[in-house]
Design a protein around this motif. Structure first.
Motif, mmCIF file in Angstrom:
data_model
loop_
_atom_site.group_PDB
_atom_site.id
_atom_site.type_symbol
_atom_site.label_atom_id
_atom_site.label_comp_id
_atom_site.label_asym_id
_atom_site.label_seq_id
_atom_site.Cartn_x
_atom_site.Cartn_y
_atom_site.Cartn_z
ATOM 1 N N GLU A 55 0.793 -1.227 0.000
ATOM 2 C CA GLU A 55 0.000 0.000 0.000
ATOM 3 C C GLU A 55 0.828 1.282 0.000
ATOM 4 O OE1 GLU A 55 -4.222 -1.034 2.037
ATOM 5 O OE2 GLU A 55 -2.601 -0.577 3.445
ATOM 6 N N ARG A 56 2.055 1.225 0.473
ATOM 7 C CA ARG A 56 2.810 2.463 0.707
ATOM 8 C C ARG A 56 3.547 2.974 -0.528
ATOM 9 N NH1 ARG A 56 5.192 5.739 4.609
ATOM 10 N NH2 ARG A 56 7.405 6.231 4.260
ATOM 11 N N VAL A 57 3.881 2.095 -1.469
ATOM 12 C CA VAL A 57 4.740 2.466 -2.604
ATOM 13 C C VAL A 57 4.130 3.616 -3.393
ATOM 14 C CG1 VAL A 57 5.871 1.650 -4.694
ATOM 15 C CG2 VAL A 57 5.584 0.101 -2.746
ATOM 16 N N ARG A 58 4.936 4.613 -3.702
ATOM 17 C CA ARG A 58 4.475 5.780 -4.453
ATOM 18 C C ARG A 58 5.325 5.959 -5.706
ATOM 19 N NH1 ARG A 58 0.996 4.863 -1.685
ATOM 20 N NH2 ARG A 58 -0.095 6.138 -0.131
ATOM 21 N N ALA A 59 4.701 5.786 -6.855
ATOM 22 C CA ALA A 59 5.391 6.070 -8.117
ATOM 23 C C ALA A 59 5.503 7.583 -8.284
ATOM 24 C CB ALA A 59 4.615 5.460 -9.285
ATOM 25 N N GLY A 60 6.533 8.004 -8.969
ATOM 26 C CA GLY A 60 6.683 9.427 -9.251
ATOM 27 C C GLY A 60 7.189 10.253 -8.085
ATOM 28 N N MET A 61 7.732 9.627 -7.049
ATOM 29 C CA MET A 61 8.294 10.371 -5.936
ATOM 30 C C MET A 61 9.530 11.134 -6.403
ATOM 31 S SD MET A 61 7.863 11.154 -2.802
ATOM 32 C CE MET A 61 6.784 9.899 -2.119
ATOM 33 N N THR A 62 9.685 12.356 -5.953
ATOM 34 C CA THR A 62 10.831 13.185 -6.348
ATOM 35 C C THR A 62 11.469 13.809 -5.114
ATOM 36 O OG1 THR A 62 9.539 15.225 -6.574
ATOM 37 C CG2 THR A 62 9.669 13.779 -8.515
ATOM 38 N N GLU A 63 12.712 14.219 -5.266
ATOM 39 C CA GLU A 63 13.401 14.898 -4.171
ATOM 40 C C GLU A 63 12.725 16.230 -3.850
ATOM 41 O OE1 GLU A 63 17.752 14.860 -4.194
ATOM 42 O OE2 GLU A 63 17.653 13.355 -5.785
ATOM 43 N N ALA A 64 12.181 16.884 -4.861
ATOM 44 C CA ALA A 64 11.501 18.163 -4.620
ATOM 45 C C ALA A 64 10.287 17.961 -3.719
ATOM 46 C CB ALA A 64 11.085 18.793 -5.954
ATOM 47 N N ARG A 65 9.540 16.894 -3.941
ATOM 48 C CA ARG A 65 8.384 16.616 -3.086
ATOM 49 C C ARG A 65 8.825 16.301 -1.661
ATOM 50 N NH1 ARG A 65 4.774 12.067 -5.748
ATOM 51 N NH2 ARG A 65 3.589 12.451 -3.821
ATOM 52 N N LEU A 66 9.871 15.498 -1.538
ATOM 53 C CA LEU A 66 10.336 15.127 -0.202
ATOM 54 C C LEU A 66 10.914 16.326 0.544
ATOM 55 C CD1 LEU A 66 12.031 11.634 -0.690
ATOM 56 C CD2 LEU A 66 9.741 12.163 0.118
ATOM 57 N N ALA A 67 11.520 17.245 -0.180
ATOM 58 C CA ALA A 67 12.138 18.406 0.461
ATOM 59 C C ALA A 67 11.120 19.285 1.170
ATOM 60 C CB ALA A 67 12.905 19.226 -0.580
ATOM 61 N N ARG A 68 9.854 19.173 0.801
ATOM 62 C CA ARG A 68 8.822 19.993 1.427
ATOM 63 C C ARG A 68 8.368 19.448 2.784
ATOM 64 N NH1 ARG A 68 6.885 20.324 -4.118
ATOM 65 N NH2 ARG A 68 5.316 18.704 -3.729
ATOM 66 N N LEU A 69 8.750 18.226 3.104
ATOM 67 C CA LEU A 69 8.306 17.605 4.344
ATOM 68 C C LEU A 69 9.106 18.111 5.543
ATOM 69 C CD1 LEU A 69 7.915 13.911 3.131
ATOM 70 C CD2 LEU A 69 6.120 15.640 3.387
ATOM 71 N N ARG A 70 8.416 18.295 6.648
ATOM 72 C CA ARG A 70 9.067 18.760 7.863
ATOM 73 C C ARG A 70 9.732 17.600 8.599
ATOM 74 N NH1 ARG A 70 4.463 22.782 10.503
ATOM 75 N NH2 ARG A 70 4.421 24.320 8.809
ATOM 76 N N PRO A 71 10.758 17.907 9.392
ATOM 77 C CA PRO A 71 11.356 16.849 10.232
ATOM 78 C C PRO A 71 10.304 16.228 11.151
ATOM 79 C CG PRO A 71 12.752 18.800 10.191
ATOM 80 C CD PRO A 71 11.468 19.182 9.518
ATOM 81 N N SER A 72 10.388 14.935 11.317
ATOM 82 C CA SER A 72 9.374 14.217 12.103
ATOM 83 C C SER A 72 9.698 14.130 13.583
ATOM 84 C CB SER A 72 9.206 12.794 11.552
ATOM 85 O OG SER A 72 8.676 12.813 10.250
ATOM 86 N N PHE A 73 10.971 14.320 13.956
ATOM 87 C CA PHE A 73 11.367 14.028 15.337
ATOM 88 C C PHE A 73 12.096 15.191 16.008
ATOM 89 C CE2 PHE A 73 11.401 10.161 12.762
ATOM 90 C CZ PHE A 73 10.395 9.444 13.393
ATOM 91 N N GLY A 74 11.968 16.374 15.473
ATOM 92 C CA GLY A 74 12.613 17.525 16.085
ATOM 93 C C GLY A 74 12.919 18.574 15.045
#
Length: 375
Positions: free
Chosen positions: A201-220
């Protein structure tokens, strides 16, 4: 008389995101169909030996020996016993290791081993009340006693990235690789569909570094581990049949060449695989360059990258069809999932001859197994 243990009939469920496709399924519901599928494959291959035991890893289940419950639900008969192993994220690999030792010794001929986890249905747990205070809920047991470091795994992953200089950009790039490779892979031959769920269920096609760069740190605030470059909380099960090379003659199989378990610094549990892999390679006489494929649980990108850096591994050989960042990490099952993944890659035509599976474990432990394709 010592026997050579081999792995055959590797199967797993799809890996579900906690609270989604398998939201109402228990460890018994997940493990039983996989046990049935593995035993059916074994019998279809002409192996009539009695099942000596069912050994499953599990971390957060309800207790009561989930392996035995799953064996009964699978219809294996009341005469087939079951035992549950808890080495946290290494539980599934440890279960197979224990089965292999018993087969190697000659005590047993056929054991079904693997792991199962249902984060979705894991019971809530509470410390007993103290001096009239209300009980306190805890989400995990201690990994180390008072006086030792006992960080949350995400915090420890951030600390590891910081001390090893593993940048957020490098972690995100590795995560994109995991999703891209998993999205391109066909896992159908190893998967036992559960209800309407037939793919991870988790696999995401088309993932990019630009998309990931928008995510905030999860643990601090200054951390680098995010929801994108870390694994998901997951449900799933995986099982292999562990038997003798003589009984499996002529079948697609992986020969177990060696195993190792080690302790390491509880402050940096992600480095646990390093001494385990070194110990295993020293015992078996191989070098990292000899390995054709390496499956390491991708709990966090920083963990895999730190292990690779320390050992000088070829990163192109690590999780070449993606790993837990893309697929998910059902804790007690993940070590067995690594073996299913190795088998799918090594047993295909032209597949690599030598493979390694390794897990980092909370509290500072590592576990590793070396397998070889049987010609």
């Amino acid at each position: 008389m010592n026997q050579v243990p081999v792995l055959i009939a590797p199967r797993r469920t799809p890996i579900g995101n906690a609270g989604h496709g398998f939201a109402d399924l228990t460890t018994t519901d997940l493990a039983a169909p996989v046990l049935r599928a593995v035993l059916s494959s074994v019998r279809g291959a002409g192996i009539a030996a009695e099942v000596d035991d069912v050994v499953l890893g599990n971390c957060l289940g309800p207790g009561g020996d989930p392996a035995r419950l799953a064996a009964l639900r699978a219809g294996m008969g009341a005469h087939v016993p079951g035992v549950t192993v808890d080495r946290q994220c290494g539980s599934g690999l440890d279960a197979v290791m224990q089965a292999a030792v018993r087969v190697r010794s000659g005590a047993d001929e056929l054991i079904l081993a693997g792991g199962v986890e249902s984060a979705s249905t894991a019971p809530w747990r509470f410390w007993p009340p103290v001096a009239g205070a209300d009980p306190v809920r805890y989400t995990r047991a201690p990994f180390a006693p008072e006086g030792f470091p006992d960080p949350e795994m995400g915090v420890a992953a951030d600390d590891l990235a910081r001390v090893r200089g593993i940048t957020r950009q490098r972690q995100d790039a590795y995560a994109v690789r995991s999703h891209t490779l998993a999205a391109a892979a066909d896992f159908s031959s190893e998967i036992v569909p559960i209800g309407a769920v037939h793919r991870d269920e988790r696999v995401r096609a088309g993932m990019t570094e630009a998309r990931l760069a928008r995510l905030r740190p999860s643990f601090g605030g200054d951390g680098t581990a995010t929801a994108g470059n870390s694994c998901g909380i997951s449900d799933g099960a995986a099982v292999v049949a562990v038997t003798t090379e003589s009984l499996a003659a002529g079948l697609p199989a992986l020969r177990i060449l060696g195993t190792a378990v080690t302790g390491s610094d509880p402050a940096f549990p992600g480095l646990g695989p390093v001494p385990a892999i070194r110990k295993l390679l020293r015992r078996t006489g191989f070098d990292p360059d000899d390995l054709g494929v390496i499956e390491i649980t991708e709990a966090f990108a920083s963990v895999v990258l730190a292990v690779s850096d320390d050992l000088g591994l070829d990163e192109s050989k690590i999780c070449p069809q993606g790993g837990a960042i893309a697929i998910g990490h059902p804790w007690g099952a993940s070590g067995a999932i690594l073996l299913v993944r190795l088998a799918s890659q090594m047993l295909r035509e032209g597949g690599p001859a030598l493979g390694l599976a390794a897990c980092a474990i909370g509290g500072g432990q590592g576990i590793a197994m070396l397998v070889e394709r049987v010609s």
